[in-house]
Write a protein that holds these residues in place. Sequence first.
Motif: not given
Length: 540
Positions: A416-433, A451-459
């Motif tokens: 995991f990288g350092e991620l800012p909070p994002i604006e979303c519908l959490p239940s639907e994003i969890n469904q995708v994962f 393997r699960i990786a996260t990161g920031v790309d621009g905005e």
Amino acid sequence: MSGFSVKAVPGWLRRVRWREQRLGLRLLRAVVLASTLLAALAAGLLVALDYRREIAAIDEGLARLERTSMPSIANSLWSFDETQLRLQMVGLLQQQDVRFVQVIDKGGDRFSAGTPPASESLTREFALRHATARSEIGTLRLTVGLDEVYGRLRRKASTIVVATVAGTLVGGLIMLALFGRWVTRHLEHMARHARRLQHGLTVDPLSLQREPGERPDELDDVAEALNDMTRDLNEQRDQLEVLVARRTADLQRANDDLVLTNRRLEQAQTQLVHSEKMASIGVLAAGVAHEINNPIGFVSSNLGALGGYVADLLRLIEAYEAAEDALGEASPQRLAAIRHAKAAIDLEYVRADIGDVTRETAEGLARVTKIVQDLKDFSHAGESHWQTSDLHKGIDSTLNIVRNEIKYKVEVVKSFGELPPIECLPSEINQVFMNLFVNAAQAIDQRGEIRIATGVDGEGVWAEVSDTGRGIAPEHLPRIFEPFFTTKPVGQGTGLGLALSYAIVKKHHGRLDVRSTPGTGTTFRISLPVSQPEPQAEPA
């Protein structure tokens, strides 16, 4: 006598295929059988007539002997000239078919010559009279053997039957050859023509193979009728094919329209069902969490109290054990009973294990509490608007939900990288994962890694889910996001998971990309904006 030569048989007769003429052979058998029966009947009638003629000839010969020989025999008997009588009797034996002669006088004396036949015979008696006597002086008995008569009749009957059957057989073979030439070969030609028509082969009109100078007959009429029927059937078949092709094109167009409409309806229904399902899951999760949390609180509280009670009981047991020596001096029998009871329940093992049992029970309660909290975080009960959410927290709660699906064959590696909070519908994003985690686990046959990786790309932010499974074939990659497309066996996949995930990510103004190498694994990359764009105002 010279042997029979095959060259003497006409060529057309040698070319007859005898074994293929089933109809002709049946006809030949019928003719031979009928001819044999008729020959036997005719032979029987002729034998009967000849038998009557033979018997009449015998009677005529005996009557002639009566006229010529009876007076002399009567004289010899009258004069008692035995020598002359026997000579006359021997002379009678020389007559045709006469086998036994016997003279009997009035006194009962018998004079015999010859041997009575053992088989069929005919006996006639004649009265002997002398010219001077007014009454019979004796009897002459002649026995005629019928063996030669029957022999002649049998030979004649056999000759008639054999000659008739032989003639019939020869005539039947000739008739069979002619039948094969005139009928059978034409029937076989018509049968071959009909079989070619049956298999849909293009054939010329049926024409019988006539020899030069051979005139048409009824079979030509049948062939012409078959040709007329074939022409009518071909015309009707062509008309039917045109009609079927036209109807098929109309049905295909209508079916294409129905498929397109149905696909749109299914996509709309899928989205609606998914939305309703997630809303129901949220309500259910909230209710379940509330109902489970209350008894979990009771159990946790009681478990703490139970731990204290157990510690007190253990201290009490230690105090009793310290008093065992004094008790043994006062009541040895009671001490023996107490020690027997301790051995029966294995007190030392219980004392050592009860702490582990209490600790493991507490860990289980903590695990249940964590699952309930993850279920609430996964479904985000009650949410109906966009909100700020921690993507890492959603990934962890989703992993906990699908833990039972992946724990036996998958090792999860997080980066995991350092991620800012994002604006979303959490239940639907969890469904995708959840869809990506389950698909990754199902793609691994034995043991593997997610393997699960996260990161920031621009905005925006991104998250990748990679597996070491079978991979996706190149020809399937363009279609994996299509609704109802699946490569799993029947009953193991609906083909909706990735289609819904793609629609959810697109709804969040993001992207869902995939890259895969067959035999190595697959990687899905989710790209999401940190903030959702402001909705555009509808024109007035």
